[in-house]
Design an enzyme around this catalytic site. Sequence first.
Site, mmCIF file in Angstrom:
data_model
loop_
_atom_site.group_PDB
_atom_site.id
_atom_site.type_symbol
_atom_site.label_atom_id
_atom_site.label_comp_id
_atom_site.label_asym_id
_atom_site.label_seq_id
_atom_site.Cartn_x
_atom_site.Cartn_y
_atom_site.Cartn_z
ATOM 1 N N ASP A 1 -20.861 -0.222 10.192
ATOM 2 C CA ASP A 1 -21.086 -0.858 11.482
ATOM 3 C C ASP A 1 -22.042 -1.984 11.135
ATOM 4 O O ASP A 1 -23.215 -1.718 10.810
ATOM 5 C CB ASP A 1 -21.734 0.119 12.475
ATOM 6 C CG ASP A 1 -21.936 -0.532 13.824
ATOM 7 O OD1 ASP A 1 -22.347 -1.712 13.855
ATOM 8 O OD2 ASP A 1 -21.692 0.112 14.848
ATOM 9 N N HIS A 2 -21.571 -3.201 11.168
ATOM 10 C CA HIS A 2 -22.406 -4.269 10.591
ATOM 11 C C HIS A 2 -23.721 -4.452 11.359
ATOM 12 O O HIS A 2 -24.669 -5.021 10.836
ATOM 13 C CB HIS A 2 -21.629 -5.584 10.441
ATOM 14 C CG HIS A 2 -21.427 -6.352 11.713
ATOM 15 N ND1 HIS A 2 -20.436 -6.054 12.602
ATOM 16 C CD2 HIS A 2 -22.087 -7.409 12.237
ATOM 17 C CE1 HIS A 2 -20.500 -6.897 13.625
ATOM 18 N NE2 HIS A 2 -21.506 -7.735 13.429
ATOM 19 N N HIS B 1 -21.331 -0.643 18.070
ATOM 20 C CA HIS B 1 -22.640 -1.313 17.996
ATOM 21 C C HIS B 1 -23.612 -0.832 19.086
ATOM 22 O O HIS B 1 -24.766 -0.524 18.801
ATOM 23 C CB HIS B 1 -22.471 -2.828 18.108
ATOM 24 C CG HIS B 1 -21.392 -3.380 17.224
ATOM 25 N ND1 HIS B 1 -21.168 -2.916 15.947
ATOM 26 C CD2 HIS B 1 -20.467 -4.369 17.415
ATOM 27 C CE1 HIS B 1 -20.154 -3.598 15.407
ATOM 28 N NE2 HIS B 1 -19.712 -4.473 16.273
ATOM 29 N N VAL C 1 0.813 -1.232 0.000
ATOM 30 C CA VAL C 1 0.000 0.000 0.000
ATOM 31 C C VAL C 1 0.846 1.281 0.000
ATOM 32 O O VAL C 1 0.344 2.360 -0.288
ATOM 33 C CB VAL C 1 -0.991 0.060 1.197
ATOM 34 C CG1 VAL C 1 -2.061 -0.990 1.067
ATOM 35 C CG2 VAL C 1 -0.283 -0.041 2.527
ATOM 36 N N LYS D 1 -25.435 -16.697 23.211
ATOM 37 C CA LYS D 1 -25.403 -15.602 22.250
ATOM 38 C C LYS D 1 -26.793 -14.989 22.236
ATOM 39 O O LYS D 1 -27.772 -15.668 21.886
ATOM 40 C CB LYS D 1 -25.034 -16.153 20.871
ATOM 41 C CG LYS D 1 -25.162 -15.158 19.740
ATOM 42 C CD LYS D 1 -23.982 -14.232 19.663
ATOM 43 C CE LYS D 1 -24.128 -13.215 18.529
ATOM 44 N NZ LYS D 1 -23.161 -12.134 18.611
ATOM 45 N N ASP E 1 -14.517 -2.405 21.519
ATOM 46 C CA ASP E 1 -14.866 -3.408 20.510
ATOM 47 C C ASP E 1 -16.367 -3.404 20.209
ATOM 48 O O ASP E 1 -16.777 -3.535 19.048
ATOM 49 C CB ASP E 1 -14.428 -4.790 21.007
ATOM 50 C CG ASP E 1 -14.635 -5.873 19.968
ATOM 51 O OD1 ASP E 1 -14.247 -5.648 18.809
ATOM 52 O OD2 ASP E 1 -15.184 -6.949 20.306
ATOM 53 N N LYS F 1 -28.325 -5.259 10.433
ATOM 54 C CA LYS F 1 -29.174 -6.309 11.013
ATOM 55 C C LYS F 1 -30.648 -5.913 10.878
ATOM 56 O O LYS F 1 -31.020 -4.772 11.125
ATOM 57 C CB LYS F 1 -28.806 -6.545 12.483
ATOM 58 C CG LYS F 1 -27.411 -7.173 12.634
ATOM 59 C CD LYS F 1 -27.132 -7.580 14.047
ATOM 60 C CE LYS F 1 -25.699 -8.047 14.241
ATOM 61 N NZ LYS F 1 -25.379 -9.350 13.649
ATOM 62 N N LYS G 1 -14.396 -1.031 10.712
ATOM 63 C CA LYS G 1 -13.913 -0.661 12.023
ATOM 64 C C LYS G 1 -12.619 -1.420 12.320
ATOM 65 O O LYS G 1 -12.368 -2.409 11.669
ATOM 66 C CB LYS G 1 -14.967 -0.925 13.085
ATOM 67 C CG LYS G 1 -15.173 -2.422 13.386
ATOM 68 C CD LYS G 1 -16.106 -2.603 14.530
ATOM 69 C CE LYS G 1 -15.376 -3.014 15.765
ATOM 70 N NZ LYS G 1 -15.529 -4.365 16.223
HETATM 71 C C1 BG6 Z 1 -17.489 -7.400 16.055
HETATM 72 C C2 BG6 Z 1 -16.562 -7.548 17.234
HETATM 73 O O1 BG6 Z 1 -17.608 -6.055 15.693
HETATM 74 O O2 BG6 Z 1 -18.778 -7.904 16.400
HETATM 75 C C3 BG6 Z 1 -16.483 -8.984 17.687
HETATM 76 O O3 BG6 Z 1 -15.263 -7.096 16.862
HETATM 77 C C4 BG6 Z 1 -17.859 -9.552 17.934
HETATM 78 O O4 BG6 Z 1 -15.683 -9.096 18.862
HETATM 79 C C5 BG6 Z 1 -18.786 -9.275 16.744
HETATM 80 O O5 BG6 Z 1 -17.734 -10.943 18.151
HETATM 81 C C6 BG6 Z 1 -20.215 -9.672 17.071
HETATM 82 O O6 BG6 Z 1 -20.987 -9.562 15.928
HETATM 83 P P1 BG6 Z 1 -22.303 -10.418 15.743
HETATM 84 O O7 BG6 Z 1 -22.870 -9.985 14.440
HETATM 85 O O8 BG6 Z 1 -21.873 -11.865 15.764
HETATM 86 O O9 BG6 Z 1 -23.187 -10.129 16.912
#
Ligand code: BG6
Length: 482
Positions: free
Chosen positions: A178-179, A241, A87, A345, A236, A183, A149
Site C-alpha cells: 500500500d504505497h 489507504h 504467464v 491535492k 480505490d 509515505k 493492489k
Molecule cells: C492510487 C489510486 O492507489 O492512489 C489512485 O489508485 C490515486 O486513484 C492514487 O490517484 C493517489 O496516490 P497519491 O500518492 O498521489 O496520493
Amino acid sequence: MSQNQKALFIIFGGTGDLAYRKLYPALYKLYKENYLNENFAVIGTARREWSDDYYQEIVTDAIDDIKVSDQHAEEFASHFRYQSHNVKDTENYRTLLHLANTLDEEYEIGGNRVFYLSMSPSFFGTITSHLREEGLVTENGFNRVIIEKPFGTEYENSNELNNEILESFDEEQIYRIDHYLGKEMVQSLMTLRFGNPLIKHLWNQKFISNMQVTLAEDIGVEDRGAYYEQSGALRDMGQNHILQIVSLLLMDEPQSYHSEDVTKEKVNALKNLKLLDSQNIKDKFVRGQYTTSPDAPGILDYLSENEVNEGSIVETFIAGKVESENEQWANTPVYIRTGKRMKGKSTRVDVVFKNDESSLFDADELSENVLTIHIGPTEGLALQLNSKQVGHVFNTEPISLDYQIENSIPDDYEKLILNALQGDKTSFVHWEEVAESWRYIDAIRTAWEADPSDLFKYPVNTNGPKEAYELLEKENHHWFWE
Ligand code: BG6
C-alpha cells in the site's frame, strides 16, 4: 554492515505504467544511494516482444530526470533484461528460470529473488504456482513476492486470491504494497503518537473530539475509466489507504516496532470498527460523483470520461463517519473523505481536540486545538493553539506552530522496495488487515447496492457535495480543511 543488497527482481508487468513511473526510478534511486550496486539484476516480463536493448532504453528514459549522468544511467540499465512472457505458458517459465540462473551467477546474487507482481490480480495464482513448480524459487536465498493492489474487489475473491498465493508462498514471503505506508508522515504516525508523552496521553476519547482523514485529489480518473468503473472511490482509496491510516490512528500501542506486534494492533483496530448496514448507511456515509462547473470550463464530468459507462453510478467521492467499538474511542468518530476533482491535492489528518470548560474564557472565545498531519504534497505538522492577541487588548486568537520537512524525502516506492529487500514487513499489509478492511468496505457496498438512489453530484473543483458537510454539521463538527 554493508548496505549493499543482493537481489534478482523479476517484474511481471515490466512494460506497464507503474513500472515506468515508479519502479524503475525507485530502483535507480536505491542504486544511486548504493543500496543496490553490483549484485542486482532485473528481468522485466510482459506479453510484448521487446529486445533487451529496447527495454534498457525504456528504463533509461524512465530515470531521465533523476540520473546523475548518462553513463551512470546506462550502467544501471545494463542490469536489466527483458523476456516476452505469457504467464500461462509453462515453457516460458523454463526460459525465465534459465535467464534467472544465468543472471544470478553473473551478478553473484546468491539466490535472493523478488517477484514483483504488477499486473491483473486474476493472474497472481497462475504466476505464483508456476514460479514454485518450475523451480524459480531458490533454496539458497530469500524469495519474496511483492503484490500490487487491487487485492481483489471484495472479501470473497480476495480470500480466494490469497489462498491461491498461499499454496506456493508463505505469508512471511508475501509483501502486499500500500504505497501510502511508504509515505514519510504515515510512517511517522507511530512515533508521533507513542514517542511524545504530550500527545500520547491525550490520544483518546476523553481529549479528542474527532479526527478527520482527507485524501483529496484534483485530478480526475484520467485514462483509468475502465478500472475505475469497477472500483469507485470506496475500493480505490477507502479499502486500502484510508483504512490503513485509520488503523494507525486508532490502534493501541504495540509491544514493539516489529511487524508482528504492529500488525496485531492494526488488525485489532480494524476488527473494532463498527460495521454499517442499510439502516444507518444514509446517516453515516455520503457518496458523490463529479460533474461540470461553470467555474471550470473544459473540465469533463465523470460521465464524459473515457471508458465510463453511460449513466454510471460509480462514486468518485466518499465521505463517512467511521466509529470504533473500542471504549477508548467512544463518541470520537474518525471522519474520512476522498474524491477526484476536488479543490486541490491534499492528503492530511486533522485531529481536533475537545474544548475544555474554562472559567476564564467563554466557549466562543477559544478555537479548537487541532493537530494537523500533512502527508502530501508537502509533509509536516501544524498545531493550532490559542494565544493572547498581541497588543494592549486581552483577546484570544488562534496561532499555528508549523513544521515542514525540508530535507529531501525518499519516494514511497523507494522506501518500500528497500524494506522488502531488508525483510522488514512493518510497512506492508498483512492478509488479516486486508480481510478486515474488506469486511468493513463490503458492508457499505452492500448497503449502497440495496439503495442506489443517493449518489450526489458535486461540481469539479469543490470539496464534494453539500451532504458531506452536513454529515459533520449535524453533529456540531465541521471539516477543518474546507
Ligand atoms: C492510487 C489510486 O492507489 O492512489 C489512485 O489508485 C490515486 O486513484 C492514487 O490517484 C493517489 O496516490 P497519491 O500518492 O498521489 O496520493
